[in-house]
Motif scaffolding. Structure first.
Motif: not given
Lengths: 461, 461
Positions: B226-229, B179-180, B192-197
């Motif tokens: 959701l992480a990427a969004m 998604i990112g 950040a997206a990877f961390g949130i995931a």
């Protein structure tokens, strides 16, 4: 405490932990909950709602709200302290984030530092958007949800934790218990709900200091909510999601879950170990701030009359909160100098005082410069001595034996009301704050507890 | 393989794993992906879409759909194989569950048995509901998402795993990568997206054998989406969500992440190690089923002409799939006797053959009774010898060196097309199946890849 529930004995005797907890939640009756426990739940509710309302204005929450809008979220469920409305599940995410973003929510002060309300309260509020629930049933579910989350935090993680954010690791099972109770799940389905929540458990301590720290209670809240809704529709799960060989405890910690988790269920209530922070900064600076506030009030001290301030503090106070010249709001949370200066200047140490502008305020910097410290190794971290020398030559002094907000010296109901009003004042007009507070205090008598969330919205229905 | 991307070298040299992976995903160009990798991605796409369409009819999916309806889910995003439409995030949950519920999706056959498509494909399909994405960009994102999920599975968990469902533990980071990439995140935001995931990673093996097993890829898919969004809207996270001291690897396994994760990025592609199951049952019974099918076809054997069947199999075959008299569909997946009986009776071992009715069918039981087995410790688990004695006295025999579907003897494109048609035939009319298959095969040339999901809905727009 009053008589314990009769039904829990069979669940406890040699039964599995997942099933034992589930059976307790299913069988618990509101009448079995002692009055002081219900009273503590109302205090916890007030504290958490206040944190959500204040936290809702944080940039972390703005970012999450924007992302949910990108995903098309809409609905009727209240986002506390804000004007948006989302579906219950997405509102739960935002309210969970808001609860934690100021690091100001209740802490269960036993073997872990779990913040149980963040994961368990938002789903209950979300659920009530479409389902009429009495204040009694709501409060009951809230108490049981905290019970499950905290018992698991203490009995699965205890003092040794490889790096899990405990609120995320067990909060979702608490949330499942709360929603499961409102749904009237039977024991089989409650076991399934706990398992579905357990397999979603997560939250890494690596995230501390980033927006992801407050994301975890929000996501965890959703995990537990979804788990209970799935279980209600027959979605099944493992029988021993917590204590199984490949269950939550063994996989997350490498150790079996402690059977203590089921001890005195229905007799001892975890919520009684909740503590509420009076000041929005490091807990080790609270005793000194408390002392400064006491002297300010007792002697009507204004800052222009202060010649010097001396603090005698515990070793951890300077180790963890010894920042002499904080440059940002976040740094100032770890400065006992700034904390005491704020207390003397404003008579509080509320979250807004830890915004960047206060950290760089020259008047506060000048006040900070008057503060000196010494460490006394005999002082505990909730103890301090504060001495203020006034410009007229007088010296006033106090010794704090247990800082306000500790288990021994908890915030009074009036203190919590003050904290609540302070937390809400930027987001809500005064009359709405008073109404919201009254609804929380009156929770047990509400025929429909959804009025609490509605009263905490900016654009209330 | 073709030239590797130039940009990945700097990311690999001494850089952190989270950032290195993120930089690779951000910098990768479609032109850098070799033709055979793109071809394998199309094969993987076909296999996963087929699994979703067939799986969508399972009671597990019915339960989850009912729960989402209870939560008020509505929208435009396709639920593959079904008539409901949900918002993209909720459709992602259902499609992720459907992908896995038949245990028939692709397996990456290296150090773990991760099923990478389940967590990464549904978010891409969901995202395209509201955003026009070309087939090339879609396929590119899909390949990168699998790359990230599989590299982490192998380099974080490898062969030693305390009990995590690997698909859940690293699949979400793959989904965030996919998604990112479609969102065009820069490296900071991809980190950040990877961390949130990462902080949402979970999935317990305790759940195997329950509906929660297939729930995990669905929930994981949502986590990464959701992480990427969130990252796109500036939600931040830890810099070292994977390799930090309290990051994914240390907290989930107690071991550091292997730097090998970044090795040959852009040169070796993980999707090339995907294998596709031809039969909907335990992998260790596949060689014997393969042999039985070969003999049936070569000698036009009908079951009325069979006097006896002898299987020479590897030790794991009888250990894991030695159930002599299965009583349910699930048990029959672990019975090489039933697998061979089905192959001889029907010429296939499709998912529908593992429903309960076949397990208790007297004709199949009679056929099963003709099957005898011996173990040969020299046989590998993808090897078998099958000998059939016919009623006319003839004896026919074959030795399978590598069962169809193994890495050495993969299913051909035609085999996969057959599997796909079989998977879809209950849910979709024949012309729609052929159209859907053609769209998948033609993916790279589609100006708008959302047509794939639309063609896989029962009530297509």
């Amino acid at each position: 405490m009053t008589k314990a529930a009769k039904h829990d004995a069979s669940a406890v005797n040699g039964a599995d932990i997942t099933r034992g907890l589930a059976a307790y939640v299913v069988g618990s009756r509101f009448e079995d909950i002692p009055a002081e426990v219900r009273h503590e739940a109302v205090r916890s509710l007030i504290n958490c709602i206040g944190c959500c309302v204040a936290g809702s204005r944080h940039e972390t929450v703005d970012a999450a709200v924007a992302a949910l809008k990108d995903l098309g979220a809409t609905g009727d469920a209240v986002v506390l302290g804000r004007g948006e409305r989302f579906d219950p599940m997405n509102a739960t995410l935002i309210n969970g984030i808001s609860s934690a973003v100021l690091d100001f929510d209740a802490t269960q002060f036993k073997r872990t530092n779990i913040h149980p309300s963040g994961p368990v309260l938002p789903p209950l509020l979300g659920y009530m958007t479409a389902h009429k629930v009495s204040g009694r049933d709501f409060l009951h579910a809230y108490i049981l949800a905290i019970e499950v989350a905290c018992r698991l935090a203490n009995g699965v993680f205890g003092e040794v934790n490889p790096g899990w954010h405990v609120t995320g690791a067990t909060g979702g099972i608490g949330a499942a218990a709360g929603i499961g109770k409102l749904l009237g799940l039977d024991t089989e389905k409650m076991v399934a709900a706990f398992g579905i929540a357990a397999t979603q458990a997560g939250g890494l301590r690596e995230m501390y200091g980033t927006m992801c720290k407050s994301f975890t209670p929000g996501r965890t809240a959703q995990n537990g909510y979804l788990a209970a809704m799935l279980a209600a529709r027959g979605f099944d799960s493992a029988e021993r999601g917590i204590e199984g060989d490949k269950g939550l405890a063994m996989v997350m910690t490498g150790r079996p879950a402690e059977h203590e988790i089921l001890h005195d269920l229905g007799k001892q209530f975890e919520i009684m170990f909740n503590i509420y922070k009076p000041f929005a900064c490091a807990i080790v600076s609270h005793a000194a701030i408390d002392g400064a506030l006491q002297l300010r009030k007792a002697h009507s001290i204004t800052v222009d009359k202060i010649a010097g301030v001396h603090l005698l503090v515990s070793p951890p106070t300077l180790a963890l909160a010894g920042k002499r010249e904080p440059r940002t709001g976040l740094e100032s949370k770890f400065s006992v100098y700034q904390g005491v200066a704020l207390a003397l200047q404003y008579g509080d140490a509320d979250p807004r005082r830890f915004e960047d502008s206060y950290a760089v305020d020259p008047a506060l910097a000048a006040l900070r410069a008057l503060v000196t410290t010494d460490v006394d190794a005999k002082l505990a971290k909730d103890q301090a001595e504060v001495t203020i020398t006034l410009t007229d030559g007088r010296v006033v002094k106090t010794r704090v034996e247990h800082a306000v907000g500790s288990l021994v010296n908890p915030m009074s109901d009036a203190d919590l009301d003050d904290k609540f009003r302070g937390l809400c004042e930027e987001a809500l007009p005064k009359d709405k704050i008073m109404k919201l507070l009254a609804l929380c205090r009156d929770c047990e008598r509400l025929p429909d507890a959804s009025v609490i969330a509605s009263a905490a919205a900016i654009d209330s229905k």
